[in-house]
Design an enzyme around this catalytic site. Structure first.
Site, PDB file in Angstrom:
ATOM      1  N   CYS A   1       0.820  -1.213   0.000  1.00 41.45           N
ATOM      2  CA  CYS A   1       0.000   0.000   0.000  1.00 41.45           C
ATOM      3  C   CYS A   1       0.853   1.261   0.000  1.00 41.45           C
ATOM      4  O   CYS A   1       0.362   2.336  -0.331  1.00 41.45           O
ATOM      5  CB  CYS A   1      -0.946   0.015   1.195  1.00 41.45           C
ATOM      6  SG  CYS A   1      -0.126  -0.009   2.802  1.00 41.45           S
TER       7      CYS A   1
ATOM      8  N   HIS B   1      19.088   0.460  -0.044  1.00 43.06           N
ATOM      9  CA  HIS B   1      17.658   0.774  -0.100  1.00 43.06           C
ATOM     10  C   HIS B   1      16.828  -0.457   0.257  1.00 43.06           C
ATOM     11  O   HIS B   1      15.892  -0.371   1.063  1.00 43.06           O
ATOM     12  CB  HIS B   1      17.284   1.264  -1.503  1.00 43.06           C
ATOM     13  CG  HIS B   1      15.819   1.524  -1.672  1.00 43.06           C
ATOM     14  ND1 HIS B   1      15.207   2.665  -1.206  1.00 43.06           N
ATOM     15  CD2 HIS B   1      14.829   0.770  -2.232  1.00 43.06           C
ATOM     16  CE1 HIS B   1      13.905   2.612  -1.474  1.00 43.06           C
ATOM     17  NE2 HIS B   1      13.660   1.468  -2.089  1.00 43.06           N
TER      18      HIS B   1
END
Length: 333
Positions: A49, A94
């Site tokens: 999401c 990351h």
């Protein structure tokens, strides 16, 4: 070279995330298409999401742009331009940061590790991960576990479920007296329901676009299920309505909420979906109190300053592990 490219809550609004989000089977199809086209040797697509990102191993410096075009067609260029592309050591750092919750909208939240593990297992099972991504994601999972064990970045109420429960407790001193409707039968819905249930929110009804899914979740958490149309027509019966459906269009519209509050009973709406399940204009209605993921992240991050040193410690650990792994991969090449 390893690349990480995509969009997240840091770079785009929820509407864009909803536009590019993909279900698990669609992620596998997208990966297959990119690999079959020879754009990359390995690929994993993570869609949650709060982020949609692709991780690639390729000798082609334009691999990220080409992969985005293969997955999204004419919208591929927009996908790349809206987000960021990292490579090599930066890409590994990351990925480690994402798995550890350092890139989450709710800094330090725990759900993302489960989502990363699920995406990795799916892509690995499909044969889309090779020696590089297998190593990177296994190390990312180990790094995330170290962060959770050795730092306190997860201290406090910072999961979606716990923050929703905290918000509900702020709204109702006695959550046991609140009638709660949950729209959506996925993992987010289960997390929220579990969190509410253990805090005394026992009067919960679950509905979904597919009644069988609502029945299954209701059985898991020990509450009632409801027919979607009937529940939406009777919104006035509920004190709290939480939406966590995968619907691409709003499920709750302004007229429905206006009708519900016209009976003189306020309603609290919590929209956990991307794209949003509740029309934004519902927030303008008197006696309708609406919250979304941004509001929840603000609550979760209320104690972020108290956790700042722990977050920095976690970041240092992520950085050192990413550097070490990148050096190891380069020496193998």
């Amino acid at each position: 070279m390893i690349y990480a490219a995509g969009i997240s809550h840091e770079t785009v609004e929820s509407t864009a995330l909803g536009k590019y989000g993909l279900a698990g089977d669609k992620c596998s199809e997208a990966e297959s298409g990119v690999l079959s086209a020879g754009i990359a040797d390995e690929m994993l697509l993570l869609s949650t999401c709060n982020r949609v990102e692709m991780y690639l191993v390729s000798a082609d410096a334009e691999a990220a742009a080409k992969a985005a075009k293969a997955v999204y067609g004419t919208c591929g260029g927009e996908f790349v331009s809206l987000g960021k592309v990292a490579e090599g050591e930066d890409a590994i750092e990351h990925i480690f940061s994402v798995a550890s919750g350092l890139k989450s909208q709710m800094t330090g939240e725990t759900e993302i590790l489960g989502q990363v593990k699920a995406a990795y297992e799916r892509a690995r099972g499909a044969g889309h991960c090779g020696p590089v991504l297998n190593t990177v994601f296994q190390k990312a999972i180990h790094c995330a576990k170290w962060v959770r064990t050795n730092t306190e970045i997860g201290r406090g109420k910072i999961s979606v479920g716990s923050v929703c429960a905290e918000l509900a407790l702020r709204i109702f001193e006695d959550i046991a007296k609140a009638k709660i409707l949950l729209i959506g039968s996925g993992e987010v819905g289960k997390l929220v329901s579990d969190a509410l249930y253990v805090r005394g929110g026992l009067d919960i009804s679950v509905c979904s676009r597919t009644r069988a899914n609502a029945d299954a979740l209701a059985t898991k958490i020990g509450c009632a299920s409801a027919d979607m149309e009937e529940a939406l027509g009777g919104l006035w019966r509920y004190d709290i309505v939480l939406c966590a459906s995968l619907s691409k269009e709003p499920i709750i519209r302004r007229g429905m909420v206006e009708s519900a509050v016209s009976r003189g009973r306020p309603i609290f709406l919590i929209d956990l979906a991307v794209p949003r399940n509740i029309e934004e204009s519902c927030a303008e209605i008197e006696d309708a109190y609406m919250y979304n993921l941004k509001d929840l992240s603000d609550i979760a991050n209320e104690n972020i300053e108290a956790r700042r040193a722990q977050i920095e410690m976690a970041g240092d650990a992520v950085k050192s592990r990413a550097v070490a792994l990148w050096d190891r991969l380069r020496n193998k090449a």
